[in-house]
Design an enzyme around this catalytic site. Structure first.
Site, PDB file in Angstrom:
ATOM      1  CE  LYS A  37      -3.274   2.670   2.769  1.00 43.01           C
ATOM      2  NZ  LYS A  37      -4.151   2.788   3.943  1.00 43.01           N
ATOM      3  CD  GLU A  59      -5.473   8.998  10.247  1.00 42.71           C
ATOM      4  OE1 GLU A  59      -6.158   9.248   9.231  1.00 42.71           O
ATOM      5  OE2 GLU A  59      -4.402   8.400  10.210  1.00 42.71           O
ATOM      6  CD  GLU A  61      -7.884   2.618   0.592  1.00 40.97           C
ATOM      7  OE1 GLU A  61      -8.738   2.466  -0.289  1.00 40.97           O
ATOM      8  OE2 GLU A  61      -7.713   3.702   1.197  1.00 40.97           O
ATOM      9  CD  GLU A  99     -10.846   7.705  -1.071  1.00 42.38           C
ATOM     10  OE1 GLU A  99     -11.312   6.706  -1.659  1.00 42.38           O
ATOM     11  OE2 GLU A  99      -9.980   7.619  -0.180  1.00 42.38           O
TER      12      GLU A  99
END
Ligand SMILES: C=C(O[C@@H]1C=C(C(=O)O)C=C[C@H]1O)C(=O)O
Ligand SMILES: [Mg+2]
Length: 461
Positions: A215, A264, A308, A443
């Site tokens: 990733k 986050e 992800e 996105e």
């Protein structure tokens, strides 16, 4: 108080001079808007302010003026460098029981090994400040502290001046009508390197398919040009109304303001308890409650997004198992729904085991695969080569610690750097083997929205 200020120093003093002492004094004040306090510092401390509010809105911090700044230009060792400077300073702290713990607020750059000329050139790889005037609003009560770092043997006069200055700022914040005009049209918007971004996502997808990484997060930026100079408080006020359930932050450095609203949490440390959050995997909000629910369920069931997310859970759990005891990681992600977007979310908690301070954990966690990739070093190298952008403090740890060792760092997403009439916005996404460049591009638009709207920009789609 005068006793405290003339106290001779038997403690270890290692900052600057052997006579360095760090004084703090706190008073409780009546209700005060944190934005009004921030704005009260505009005239004299325009370039020396910060703002922080945690995601559950139980803690708000505002800093005005610099009692001291701690910076580092080191790479790997910048966390340790700041931690050492802070510990040395705290060893000189003279504080009464009832005084609030002084706060150190700041951030780190995403990747000091990325060397590009950019809007971030003035920023060191770590930049922190102890404010001269610190507002802390916790559980509905407001406290203002004065912090003073001095190496003069007699500091009473200087402290007395600071008390007058504190009272002036409080008065301004409480009495002066707090208002601003936010009518600053955007002259133009540039998508920096759109083609390059699409190409990078395609290249990275191929690299992942050929086994070079699992990733990699690729980001891009937008530049907005405004008619007039941007107002820091207006940006801050607007973003705080955009995305309530996020950390709101602003860090001023010279004539730049880095601000945003991020969902986050990287790390919270409170009396030995440690919390982190895996936030990765995204889908838009629905136009109706029904559609929103369907989209959320589709996200939970989608293998690309689960992949992800999975890498982030794996990495953060591993760091927690190294540094903490009683680690709890739920088996499956939940949905985190914020105004424009839904994310997969897994909270992680534990109890700090070793002597690790918050900076040790920040170092161990940054970058998580939510902003870097897997394996970390391969992903970082790919980002350096493919992204062609200096992330600066975007996607990096931003937050605070205090003299008692508590603190919290968030990952600086959904953010922008403003400087004069320009705003630089950043957004990215996690790329895995079956990512599609156009979907990723879409996105990023969703992730630009909160800051774009806060600055008065048009929504795209
Ligand atoms: C990279 C960003 O966000 C990260 C990427 C996500 C994704 O790709 O699904 C989701 C949340 C964050 O971990 C950003 O907001 O710029
Ligand atoms: Mg994604």
């Amino acid at each position: 108080m005068s006793r405290k200020l003339t106290d001779s120093h038997t403690m270890k003093n290692t900052i600057n001079s052997p006579y360095t002492r760090f004084f703090t004094e706190t008073i409780e004040v009546g209700r005060m808007s944190p934005f009004a306090f921030f704005e009260a510092g505009f005239q004299k401390y325009k370039e020396e302010r910060f703002y922080w509010q945690n995601a559950d809105q139980t803690l708000t911090l505002v800093g005005i003026g610099h009692a001291v700044t701690l910076t580092s230009d080191l790479h790997e060792e910048r966390y340790k460098d700041i931690s050492n400077q802070w510990n040395d300073l705290c060893n000189t702290l003279i504080k009464e029981e009832e005084d609030a713990a002084p706060i150190l607020f700041g951030g780190f750059s995403y990747d000091p090994n990325q060397v590009l000329q950019s809007e971030w050139n003035q920023f060191p790889s770590a930049y922190f400040a102890v404010p001269s005037f610190q507002l802390k609003i916790e559980d509905g009560r407001s406290y203002v502290s004065i912090n003073l770092v001095t190496d003069k043997p007699e500091a009473s006069l200087e402290f007395e001046w600071l008390r007058q200055e504190r009272d002036r700022l409080i008065h301004l914040a409480q009495v002066k009508e707090f208002s601003f005009q936010y009518d600053n049209p955007i002259v133009s918007m540039e998508e920096r390197g759109k083609d390059r971004y699409i190409e990078a996502v395609n290249n990275v997808t191929s690299l992942i398919q050929s086994g070079k990484a699992d990733k990699v997060v690729i980001a891009r930026s937008l530049v907005l040009h405004f008619e007039q100079e941007l107002s820091a408080v207006a940006a801050l006020y607007a973003i705080s109304n955009e995305q309530q359930e996020s950390y709101q932050f602003a860090l001023q450095h010279n004539d730049c303001l880095f601000f945003g609203a991020t969902p986050e949490r990287l790390i919270e440390m409170k009396n030995g308890k440690v919390l982190s959050a895996c936030v990765a995997g995204s889908i838009r909000r629905g136009n109706s409650a029904e559609e929103d629910k369907q989209l959320g369920e589709a996200l939970l069931a989608d293998s690309k997004n689960r992949e992800e997310h999975h890498y982030v859970v794996e990495m953060i759990s591993k760091v927690f198992r190294t540094h903490c005891q009683q680690v709890v990681v739920p088996k499956n992600p939940k949905l985190m729904k914020i105004r424009d977007i839904q994310h997969l979310y897994t909270p992680v908690e534990g109890k700090i085991a070793s002597e690790s301070d918050i900076f040790t954990l920040v170092k161990a966690l940054h970058p998580t695969p939510a902003l870097g990739g897997v394996p970390t070093s391969a992903a970082m190298e790919i980002i350096r080569q493919e992204e062609g952008m200096d992330r600066g403090y975007y996607a990096a740890p931003i937050g605070w610690t205090d003299s008692s060792g508590n603190g919290e760092f968030a990952v600086a997403l959904r953010s922008a750097l403003i400087n004069g009439k320009e705003a630089y916005l950043y957004a990215g996404g996690g790329i895995v083997a079956d990512s599609n460049a156009e979907d990723e591009y879409d996105e990023t638009w969703v992730k630009f929205r909160p800051v774009l709207r806060a600055l008065g920009g048009q929504l795209n789609g």
